[in-house]
Design a protein around this motif. Structure first.
Motif, short mmCIF file in Angstrom:
data_model
loop_
_atom_site.label_atom_id
_atom_site.label_comp_id
_atom_site.label_asym_id
_atom_site.label_seq_id
_atom_site.Cartn_x
_atom_site.Cartn_y
_atom_site.Cartn_z
N GLU A 193 0.93 -1.07 0.01
CA GLU A 193 0.13 -0.10 0.12
C GLU A 193 0.91 1.34 0.11
OE1 GLU A 193 -3.25 2.00 2.93
OE2 GLU A 193 -2.83 0.06 3.02
N LEU A 194 1.80 1.32 0.80
CA LEU A 194 2.98 2.30 0.96
C LEU A 194 3.54 2.73 -0.57
CD1 LEU A 194 4.61 4.49 2.52
CD2 LEU A 194 6.19 2.74 3.19
N ASP A 195 4.00 1.63 -1.03
CA ASP A 195 4.64 1.65 -2.46
C ASP A 195 3.63 2.30 -3.54
OD1 ASP A 195 6.65 1.33 -4.36
OD2 ASP A 195 5.56 -0.49 -5.13
N ILE A 196 2.36 1.97 -3.52
CA ILE A 196 1.45 2.64 -4.28
C ILE A 196 1.45 4.13 -4.15
CG2 ILE A 196 -1.01 2.74 -5.03
CD1 ILE A 196 -1.18 -0.12 -4.18
N LEU A 197 1.50 4.46 -3.01
CA LEU A 197 1.47 6.02 -2.59
C LEU A 197 2.72 6.66 -2.87
CD1 LEU A 197 -0.55 5.50 0.60
CD2 LEU A 197 -1.55 6.73 -1.31
N LEU A 198 3.88 6.14 -2.57
CA LEU A 198 5.13 6.56 -2.82
C LEU A 198 5.45 6.63 -4.37
CD1 LEU A 198 7.25 4.92 -0.37
CD2 LEU A 198 6.51 6.85 -0.37
N THR A 199 4.57 6.05 -5.15
CA THR A 199 4.87 5.84 -6.77
C THR A 199 4.13 7.06 -7.29
OG1 THR A 199 4.97 3.56 -6.63
CG2 THR A 199 4.56 4.47 -8.75
N GLN A 200 3.03 7.31 -6.56
CA GLN A 200 2.34 8.55 -7.02
C GLN A 200 2.95 9.70 -6.87
OE1 GLN A 200 -2.13 8.84 -5.93
NE2 GLN A 200 -1.60 6.65 -5.10
N LEU A 201 3.83 9.75 -5.50
CA LEU A 201 4.67 11.19 -5.20
C LEU A 201 5.87 11.11 -5.94
CD1 LEU A 201 3.99 10.64 -1.42
CD2 LEU A 201 3.48 12.62 -2.66
N ALA A 202 6.58 9.87 -6.25
CA ALA A 202 7.66 9.96 -7.04
C ALA A 202 7.66 10.17 -8.59
CB ALA A 202 8.41 8.49 -7.12
N VAL A 203 6.46 10.31 -9.28
CA VAL A 203 6.19 10.70 -10.54
C VAL A 203 6.22 12.30 -10.32
CG1 VAL A 203 4.29 10.79 -12.12
CG2 VAL A 203 4.83 8.78 -11.05
#
Length: 424
Positions: free
Chosen positions: A244-254
């Motif tokens: 779940e954290l990775d999904i949110l971090l991916t949105q931010l890293a974009v």
């Protein structure tokens, strides 16, 4: 952006069964050099002695490492004996007692300290200080004045017009815990990526140049890992918060550069300095070169502004063994003692370094932040040589919904509060 985490990496170290005495020797040697250079300005007329060289009634200056003798400090032997008894072990939040006293030691010996100039409530084991005083008839050293190292030298900020740029600091996301609110975290992500807010807020979001996540990003279920093979349903339960954290971090890293630091609850080594969370935990976010897994402590530079921060273990440990009115007081002390974690390795776990102490502060930061605290607090402190440091206490996002936005151009900061409470 320049990372300065090399000093916190332990890749080149080899553990050969060494003990922790070397860290204390290294710390004392380094800090004594600094304090000796300050003594001549502080007490020009007084000699500098070793503990063994003290003479009764003669005023002098001694430099050494403080040890705090604490009546209530936990002992493994006492815990073992109490576990065997029927009386439950009470764990107080703070281990201070009115009978606590301080001792100063150097390579030659140790001496008990007395007098009102040195408050045992303020100091902890591991601090190196210079003391002006004299030996009494009882064999104590009566302290008349105290010399701390003070703020380390600070690199000047180049003058000139600086446009607004923002760094966002957040900690304690605790994805997977009962306190964590996925909607609240999604609001934070949408706001930072410019998908929420009016025109002005979207304009500010476009000026965010870095997001720093200061520890305790996930909370894994307790009791699942006990050395046994896990059933498939337990494996998914263990990995779900990280996914779940990775999904949110991916949105931010974009949208922006993201630094993630390990904390006490994260899947990383327990001892400081904590090493970066493995990139394989975040297959989505780590595909972007804007995503950086960092050490704890974490040091970096943005636009010639030097940042230094931890996930909070150093300050939480100080709160157990000393006293202050607020978190910022503990933070200020670590800077003035020139040591990030003075209680390591005594009560705070750390790697047994042999030839260096990575927690020594040799260059004063412009911004010093600490994560996973109770409240958002900030203040600016000044040094005797013109140093200026912005202190920031970052609260746990899962409990408060607060992230901190810092304007790099003027080091002003404010809280961003996200709430999903629909009650009026």
């Amino acid at each position: 952006m320049a990372l300065r985490d090399e000093e916190y990496k332990i890749e080149g170290e080899t553990y050969k069964g060494q003990q922790y005495s070397q860290i204390y020797f290294t710390r004392l040697h380094h800090m004594r050099t600094i304090l000796h250079s300050l003594v001549h300005l502080w007490k020009l007329h007084l000699p500098v002695n070793t503990v063994l060289g003290l003479e009764q009634g003669k005023e002098c200056v001694i430099v050494g490492t403080i040890y705090k003798h604490m009546k209530l400090k936990p002992s493994i032997l006492e815990e073992y004996s109490k576990e065997r008894s029927a009386v439950p072990l009470v764990r107080p939040h703070n281990f201070m007692h009115s009978d606590d006293h301080l001792v100063l030691e150097d390579e030659s010996g140790r001496v008990k300290l007395s007098g009102d100039s040195l408050d045992p409530r303020v100091f902890v084991t591991g601090v190196v200080a210079g003391l002006h005083g004299k030996e009494t008839g009882e064999g104590d050293f009566l302290v008349l004045d105290v010399l701390e190292a003070g703020l380390a030298p600070q690199a000047p900020i180049p003058p000139g017009s600086r446009e607004d740029k923002y760094a966002v600091l957040v900690s304690g996301l605790s994805v997977g815990s009962s306190a964590s609110n996925p909607l609240q975290f999604q609001l934070l992500v949408d706001h930072l990526t410019g998908h929420l807010g009016d025109e002005k807020e979207q304009s500010i979001a476009s000026q965010i140049v870095r997001l720093v996540i200061a520890g305790n990003s996930v909370e894994l279920p307790q009791g699942l890992l006990a050395g046994q093979n896990l059933a498939s349903k337990d494996q998914s339960k263990l990995f779900e918060p990280i996914k779940e954290l990775d999904i949110l971090l991916t949105q931010l890293a974009v949208a922006m550069p993201v630094d993630i630091m390990p904390g006490l609850n994260d899947p990383a080594n327990f001892a400081l300095p904590q090493q970066p969370l493995h990139r394989c935990l975040f297959p989505g976010a780590s595909a972007y070169n804007t995503f950086t897994s960092c050490t704890n402590p974490h040091s970096f530079e943005l636009d010639n502004i030097r940042f230094l921060g931890t996930s909070g273990q150093n300050i939480d440990d100080l709160a157990k063994y000393s006293d202050a009115t607020e978190t910022l007081d503990f933070m200020e002390r670590t800077l003035r003692w020139r040591h990030l974690a003075p209680t390591a390795p005594n009560t705070l776990g750390c790697y047994p370094f042999t030839d260096r102490d990575p927690f020594l502060i040799e260059s004063c930061p412009h911004v010093y932040f600490v994560g996973n605290q109770k409240n958002y607090e900030t203040r600016v402190i000044k040094g005797s040589e013109g140093q200026s440091v912005r202190l920031i206490s970052i609260p746990k996002f899962s409990e408060t919904g607060i992230a901190v936005m810092l304007n790099i151009s003027n080091l002003e900061c404010h809280a961003l509060t996200f709430s999903t409470d629909l009650e009026s």
